[in-house]
Design a protein around this motif. Sequence first.
Motif: not given
Length: 522
Positions: A57-80
């Motif tokens: 609803t907020d971001l308009g993503y149009n696929h199943l969520p695992y890539l966004a979640w997984g890559l987002g976790a990498i971004f968050r944990l690495s602080g990149t």
Amino acid sequence: MEARRPIAAAWIEAGCWVILLGMFAGLCGRILSYPLNRDENLFVTAAAMVFGNDLYTDLGYNHLPYLAWGLGAIFRLSGTEHFLLTGRIVICLGWLATLLALRLIAFQLSAGFTAFFCAACLFLGNVLLLGSAGMLVSNNLLPIPFALFALAALIRGMDEENPSPVACFIAGLAVSCAIGLKANYIVVAPVVFLATVLAPPTRPAAARFSQASMPLALGGLVGGLPVLVLVFRDPGGFFAHTLRYFTQLQPAYWAASHEPKVVGAAAKVLLAESIWGANTALLAMVGVAGLIALPMMRGAPVRARAMIADWPVVLCLALALLGFVVAFVPSPAFPQYFVPPIPFLILAVIALRARCETIDRPPARALLATLALVAMTGSASRLAPGLIQLARPAAWAPNALHRDLRALAREAGLSPRARAATLTPVLALEAGLAVPREFAAGQFVYRVAPFIPADEAVHYTTTSPRHLEAYLEQSAPEAIVTSGEETLEEPFDTFARSHGYEEFTRRRGGHTLRLFRKPITD
């Protein structure tokens, strides 16, 4: 003489590993140097903003969520703050994981090193995957290693002498992960489940069900549970973005668009022919046909039928066939839709080689070596330059973009996290700016906004070409960023110039990056 043969074979195998290492290094250089593509604006930005926002609803993503979640976790944990570079490195790791899965399956099936080497060359040399489908931070490549590791776990779990329910559970888990990355891979689930029901035929049906089918189904349920939670929490928003976007909004947009597009069965067949009837996809088909033909050529058709009937071979060919069918479903068609059958075709080469009788192994080895040589030759023009590009990290596309956008933001005097309206949100992220939720999906929701039914507008956070000027006047973003590559961006440039925004530019790859800063008022 006999004592020298193993030494010679070891040297040949070592040389093949060096070749694969060189091909993989060239591949990584190509990935890291590949230009930014519009698809990455959706995947990278959604991953960067997924925590703290509703993915759909907020971001308009149009696929199943695992890539966004997984890559987002990498971004968050690495602080990149190097979002695009980190995503491209993940794609490199996806290729590496696929090669490891092929090696594992070849070992499990006792197919021999030549079969793995051939399969690896066919995969690394595939022209479709060496294009945007396999180079970009998207969900086209990443489901492949999960699907192959699922088959590796299934082969281990269904071992006739020592079955492993745990391995079957892992197989189900991996299948769900592949589906959670890209919905097209849902065809894998029923095929692998049916395999556990029917094979191996020497085991009683009750044992197959309890030791393989049930653990597989349980693993699939556990792996798919996060998606089920999303469905039950907000079914309207979930299906509006993942289903109706592709079945209603995107077809409506393309029907009204004058851009070139592939629609209709005839056009799709021609596109499919150009992809599957060329390069390593065709070589994989030749490998499958050639290995089956070997026993037939020496007058042993019964043996050929036995090879085809072996359950790992049936599984690979069935998955490839379903991949062929599924590729024709979306409309309009794009090249990346034709990826799914390719890994299973390549895997079928390994599975068939594993079932070759001793008398057929020398010609099989010659056939596979020839296919590998052709694959290497055909991919050299794409992979060889990657070796040079890999040694020049300053010129990698993500690094160059990050450097240019940060420089533009400094020149403009923008504070970190200043709001930037843009249809190329990766540029804003690399500049250290904040992307409004309306533009988190890049152009993918913005361009279909005119076709969103009134009763479904509640599921979308966006503006539209018609209402863009009013939105920008009301929200007054501190910056506007455009890539110079999309005609949809032209109204952003026009608004910025007509409202006194100061313009800062960088020339890149034949296009001009533009950052407009809101006029400073006393």
